[in-house]
Motif scaffolding. Sequence first.
Motif, mmCIF file in Angstrom:
data_model
loop_
_atom_site.group_PDB
_atom_site.id
_atom_site.type_symbol
_atom_site.label_atom_id
_atom_site.label_comp_id
_atom_site.label_asym_id
_atom_site.label_seq_id
_atom_site.Cartn_x
_atom_site.Cartn_y
_atom_site.Cartn_z
ATOM 1 N N ALA A 96 0.910 -1.187 -0.592
ATOM 2 C CA ALA A 96 0.113 0.179 -0.423
ATOM 3 C C ALA A 96 0.825 1.172 0.226
ATOM 4 O O ALA A 96 0.377 2.547 -0.398
ATOM 5 N N SER A 97 1.741 1.037 1.045
ATOM 6 C CA SER A 97 3.118 2.512 0.381
ATOM 7 C C SER A 97 3.477 2.359 -0.781
ATOM 8 O O SER A 97 3.307 4.234 -0.649
ATOM 9 N N ILE A 98 3.868 1.531 -1.160
ATOM 10 C CA ILE A 98 4.282 1.587 -2.299
ATOM 11 C C ILE A 98 3.474 2.463 -3.661
ATOM 12 O O ILE A 98 3.858 2.996 -4.521
ATOM 13 N N ALA A 99 2.053 1.454 -3.549
ATOM 14 C CA ALA A 99 1.398 2.506 -4.787
ATOM 15 C C ALA A 99 1.203 3.661 -4.044
ATOM 16 O O ALA A 99 0.609 4.766 -4.834
ATOM 17 N N ALA A 112 -0.228 -8.821 -10.372
ATOM 18 C CA ALA A 112 -0.494 -8.351 -11.168
ATOM 19 C C ALA A 112 -1.334 -7.054 -11.317
ATOM 20 O O ALA A 112 -1.760 -6.377 -12.618
ATOM 21 N N MET A 113 -1.780 -6.712 -10.365
ATOM 22 C CA MET A 113 -3.287 -5.281 -10.684
ATOM 23 C C MET A 113 -1.733 -4.086 -11.165
ATOM 24 O O MET A 113 -2.744 -3.472 -11.738
ATOM 25 N N VAL A 114 -0.398 -4.300 -10.464
ATOM 26 C CA VAL A 114 0.267 -3.308 -11.485
ATOM 27 C C VAL A 114 0.230 -2.966 -13.255
ATOM 28 O O VAL A 114 0.284 -2.173 -13.984
ATOM 29 N N GLY A 115 0.102 -5.031 -13.764
ATOM 30 C CA GLY A 115 0.186 -4.836 -14.172
ATOM 31 C C GLY A 115 -0.857 -5.323 -15.464
ATOM 32 O O GLY A 115 -0.691 -4.719 -16.276
#
Length: 470
Positions: free
Chosen positions: A139-142, A301-304
Amino acid sequence: MSIGADAATGAGADADRLPPATAWAITVAAVVGTLGLIGYEPLVAVGLLPGLGLALARSGFDGSYARVTLASAFLPVAVLGTIAVAALAGGPVSGLLTIAGTVVGATAPGVVTGRSTTTAFVRAGAAALCAAVVGAGAASIAVSVESLGGVRPVIATILWLTGEGPTGLLIAIGAAGAAAVGSLFVVPPAAFARPSGRGSYVRTRNAVAWSIAIATAVVVAGLGAVVVLSGFVPPLQPLVAALGDSTVGRSLATGAVGVGLAVALYGAVVRASWLHSTEPGNAVVPIVVGGVAGIAVPFAAMVGVGVAPIDAAALFGVTAVVLGVGWLGAWGYADAVSMGHAPSRATALAIALAVGGVGAAASVEVAALDLETARAGAATFVALAAGTFTYDVGQYGLALTREVGAEGASRRPQLVRLGWSGAVAVVGVPVASLGVLGAAVLAPTLSIPATAGVIAAVTAVLGGAWLLFR
């Protein structure tokens, strides 16, 4: 409490296993009650899937290390699915019914199998804690990706974190070497060698560490010398500038730092768990591996697929909170199981069905006698009847287990009690619900003495019925 292995029949073993006939009757009641809720809110069926996944993950924590790894990976995925389904529900009533379906899916299989030990709950709690920490990091990365405007700016910031030019590259190389050497000493020797070979491993580790340290020092010194000489030898200046601006060099150094820090963190967690372990067969390694994979793979996967970073941050942030609460609940429940004070699965299943029935009833508008009201009323009656039956029969089954054992109970008295409880649930719940509905419609106004008399009469009837049926 350890995260090692114990026997299902030994200390900490499951104490709320029901006789087979009673367990299957409760399972059928749960299916009927859930079907009633699905008829009103189809998303309940979708909520069953992550619940069944949670049940599957829980059963895996009692198995081999390979099963523990899969269960640890599947646990956060199931929680992610539960949260996503609840978010898709839209309204609070739909969300409540969906969560009730998830609880039913997570609880109902255990009524029949009856397999859960304190070790399983402790391991599940450890996996939830590990996944919660990784989920918070995701979450922090997002959030960082959202604030910096994309993945590429984040990568560029990380690559050039040590500064620009040759000096920043030298610092990055030095940090990579330090991280590699440090990670070698943090990982416990038992991860690679048996006790008899510990001395040989330590000598090999020290030699490798010295080799990395010397190689790092040579590279830093050599590049530093080239940088210094470039001030006196102009032809070297383009080479120094190219090295300082090299993305490949920064990527290699930054990657080495990241791997070193990850290995050091992993080694620290494993070392702490092994030092505090009191039993053989500590499962911290598969738990950590599975917990990290269970968050990292869905996040990648969500980032992709291009999910908005703010949506990913919200999803994984809520997941981390839920997993953290699950960690506390699992450890608390494991203590309750070991002391014999834990609520039974049948009770949890009955509560879930009752909550679903109340949720369906909360959406009923008495003034609108249409198809929607009929569907909500049917869901209410069926779920409440199933919940009442489940609780009553579950308590009876637990009494049989305590007195004669789950396998020693005769089927005939069980069938008699099942028929009686089923008749009471099928007839009593609709009658009581219609009575409440009629009272709400008529809304009589009573004086204070009349109200006191009605309360006393109802209390007397309930008390007499309780004494009669004891």
